[in-house]
Design an enzyme around this catalytic site. Structure first.
Site, PDB file in Angstrom:
ATOM      1  CB  SER A   2      11.381 -14.441 -47.141  1.00 13.21           C
ATOM      2  OG  SER A   2      11.519 -15.672 -47.824  1.00 13.21           O
TER       3      SER A   2
ATOM      4  CG  HIS B 143      12.201 -19.233 -44.664  1.00 18.66           C
ATOM      5  ND1 HIS B 143      13.440 -18.813 -45.085  1.00 18.66           N
ATOM      6  CD2 HIS B 143      11.298 -18.475 -45.335  1.00 18.66           C
ATOM      7  CE1 HIS B 143      13.291 -17.828 -45.965  1.00 18.66           C
ATOM      8  NE2 HIS B 143      12.001 -17.617 -46.135  1.00 18.66           N
TER       9      HIS B 143
END
Length: 304
Positions: free
Chosen positions: A87, A191
């Site tokens: 991430s 996400h």
């Protein structure tokens, strides 16, 4: 072959930067970064409580700064053959690979954190980790509940993201084989499509940057593929905020590359834990405090 990896949001804990700032030059470096992005990183890394550093706009720059600081403390003698990040850790990895300099990486992550925090404020959303179970069964079940498998981490772990109502439904109706559902200390459904407004703002910020091509193998968590150009790395960093993290595919690529050791920068622990389960035979080390530096240098020397 050594791979250097950087963790994502949720890895931060109160005071985790304190001991790192005692290293020679560290406080000055962090002060300069703080001035550049308008955020007191030293304060948040040493004195802020858990709620303060849970704020996306704070947590993300803090994690990148910690990763850069701990990697620099390893010294020039530690040269990885590959880098990757989970991430927001992908921005840290981009700096490791020479795609962005430290200031550019922190400027980008500051904009990322602010944009994602703003997107998260539109709807109350969150993320929960599923422990155990069959990935295919879990993914199908999540989609039935309207949730997104936002992080497919491998080693039996998937992170679901969506509205708080959807996550509550997941708690009541776990996929078959899942032992436990653990809410994560993040402030939104990262996400997923909930982050789409942040993509445009990050793209605008990226236009001001001049990325270089990676100097070492850069493994992208969009699909586990090694990316050869700085332009593509930056494009993936932008789009990645609204797309799932495929850390499982990154670890498959580590296997294909012949990785034999993995060092996770501060605040290490999450990715080494996954590697221990998914990459048997690969030596792992997490940089939690400066006391871990000597062991990390020794592990890197073995791989040289």
């Amino acid at each position: 072959m050594l791979v250097l990896v950087a963790p994502g949001q949720g890895a931060q804990t109160p005071g985790f930067l304190t001991e790192w700032l005692d290293l020679p030059g560290a406080a000055d470096r962090v002060a300069a970064w703080s001035d550049a992005i308008g955020l007191d990183l030293a304060h948040y890394g040493t004195k802020a409580d858990a709620d303060e550093i849970r704020d996306t706009a704070v947590a993300q720059p803090l994690l990148v700064a910690a990763g850069l600081l701990s990697a620099a403390a390893l010294g020039d003698g530690v040269v990885p053959g590959a880098v990757a990040g989970h991430s927001v850790g992908e921005i840290t990895a981009a700096a490791f690979a020479g795609v962005l300099d430290d200031t550019a990486a922190l400027t980008l992550v500051r904009r990322r954190g602010l944009a994602m925090a703003e997107a998260a404020a539109v709807t109350e959303t969150g993320m929960s980790a599923l422990l155990g179970g069959d990935p295919e069964v879990s993914v199908a079940h999540l989609e039935k509940l309207g949730l997104t498998p936002a992080n497919v981490n491998g080693a039996g772990q998937i992170v679901a993201a969506g509205t708080m109502e959807q996550l509550a439904a997941l708690n009541e109706d776990k996929p078959e084989g899942v032992r436990k559902v653990v809410p994560l200390k993040v402030a939104g459904a990262f996400h997923t499509h909930h982050m789409a407004p942040a993509v445009d703002k990050l793209a605008e910020a990226a236009e001001a940057l001049a990325p270089a091509d990676p100097k070492v193998t850069y493994v992208s968590n969009k699909d586990g593929r090694a990316v050869a150009t700085g332009t593509e790395v930056l494009e993936r960093l932008v789009g990645q905020v609204a797309n799932p993290v495929r850390w499982d595919l990154c670890m498959e690529t580590f296997k294909e590359l012949g990785v034999t050791a993995l060092i996770e920068v501060c605040p290490g622990g999450t990715l080494t834990g996954l590697a221990k389960r998914a990459l048997p035979g690969v030596k792992t080390l997490a940089l939690k405090t400066p006391a871990d530096l000597d062991a990390a240098r020794a592990l890197a020397a073995e791989q040289a």
